[in-house]
Design an enzyme around this catalytic site. Sequence first.
Site, mmCIF file in Angstrom:
data_model
loop_
_atom_site.group_PDB
_atom_site.id
_atom_site.type_symbol
_atom_site.label_atom_id
_atom_site.label_comp_id
_atom_site.label_asym_id
_atom_site.label_seq_id
_atom_site.Cartn_x
_atom_site.Cartn_y
_atom_site.Cartn_z
ATOM 1 C CG ASN A 53 35.278 30.480 -31.633
ATOM 2 O OD1 ASN A 53 34.208 30.080 -32.077
ATOM 3 N ND2 ASN A 53 35.460 31.721 -31.226
ATOM 4 C CB VAL A 54 36.087 25.809 -27.286
ATOM 5 C CG1 VAL A 54 35.598 25.515 -25.872
ATOM 6 C CG2 VAL A 54 35.377 24.907 -28.293
ATOM 7 C CD GLU A 55 35.707 33.477 -26.952
ATOM 8 O OE1 GLU A 55 34.982 33.998 -26.076
ATOM 9 O OE2 GLU A 55 36.060 34.069 -27.988
ATOM 10 C CD GLU A 66 41.482 28.832 -37.420
ATOM 11 O OE1 GLU A 66 40.948 28.843 -36.295
ATOM 12 O OE2 GLU A 66 41.788 29.872 -38.026
ATOM 13 C CB CYS A 97 45.173 33.706 -35.207
ATOM 14 S SG CYS A 97 45.354 32.104 -34.389
ATOM 15 C CB CYS A 100 45.029 28.953 -36.504
ATOM 16 S SG CYS A 100 44.209 28.720 -34.918
HETATM 17 N N1 THU Z 1 39.618 32.787 -33.497
HETATM 18 C C1 THU Z 1 39.564 31.592 -34.146
HETATM 19 O O1 THU Z 1 38.774 30.706 -33.803
HETATM 20 N N2 THU Z 1 40.410 31.412 -35.188
HETATM 21 C C2 THU Z 1 41.292 32.334 -35.658
HETATM 22 O O2 THU Z 1 42.097 32.036 -36.538
HETATM 23 C C3 THU Z 1 41.216 33.706 -35.151
HETATM 24 C C4 THU Z 1 40.531 33.851 -33.842
HETATM 25 C C5 THU Z 1 38.730 32.977 -32.343
HETATM 26 C C6 THU Z 1 39.427 32.954 -31.010
HETATM 27 C C7 THU Z 1 38.487 33.748 -30.143
HETATM 28 O O3 THU Z 1 37.515 32.862 -29.597
HETATM 29 C C8 THU Z 1 37.789 34.694 -31.103
HETATM 30 O O4 THU Z 1 38.097 34.238 -32.401
HETATM 31 C C9 THU Z 1 38.248 36.144 -30.960
HETATM 32 O O5 THU Z 1 39.632 36.228 -31.033
#
Ligand code: THU
Length: 144
Positions: A53-55, A66, A97, A100
């Site tokens: 994940n990349v915020e 994903e 989520c 995804c």
């Molecule tokens: N996140 C994911 O990478 N995948 C998911 O299916 C659920 C959420 C990440 C997004 C965010 O960076 C962190 O989890 C908290 O929501």
Amino acid sequence: MYSEDVSSAPEIAWADLRTLAREATKRSYAPYSNVTVGAGALTSDGKTVVGSNVENASYGLTLCAECSLVSDLIREGGARLVAVSIVAGDGKPITPCGRCRQLLFEHGGADLLVDAGDGAVPRRLGELLPGAFGPEDLGIRRNP
Ligand code: THU
């Protein structure tokens, strides 16, 4: 309830996919939520692909692990996804989520096996996203 018992699908190297996903959490960029997520998947041509994940400071622009995995998949040639493990920084599977689930459906369909970590390991994506809208819906619903 999380379980390491993946004997229901012995042909998939779930432990290896989880290891890839766990390693990918170490390359996440998650300074805002502090929830690192990694994903590792097996493809129909026998490759593995990964994502982290990349915020973003504009929170809604965050890319899930994903999403990053699908990008890796297409860059590697775009085979179908067969099995995917998604884990958080604690090393345990995290459920994908809603957005995804749709992203994964495009590239793995209802039969994609998901290490969702809620006890029934693995689960078909069709269980997690029943009645999904997919590419074939576009073909039959387009205006003439
Ligand atoms: N996140 C994911 O990478 N995948 C998911 O299916 C659920 C959420 C990440 C997004 C965010 O960076 C962190 O989890 C908290 O929501």
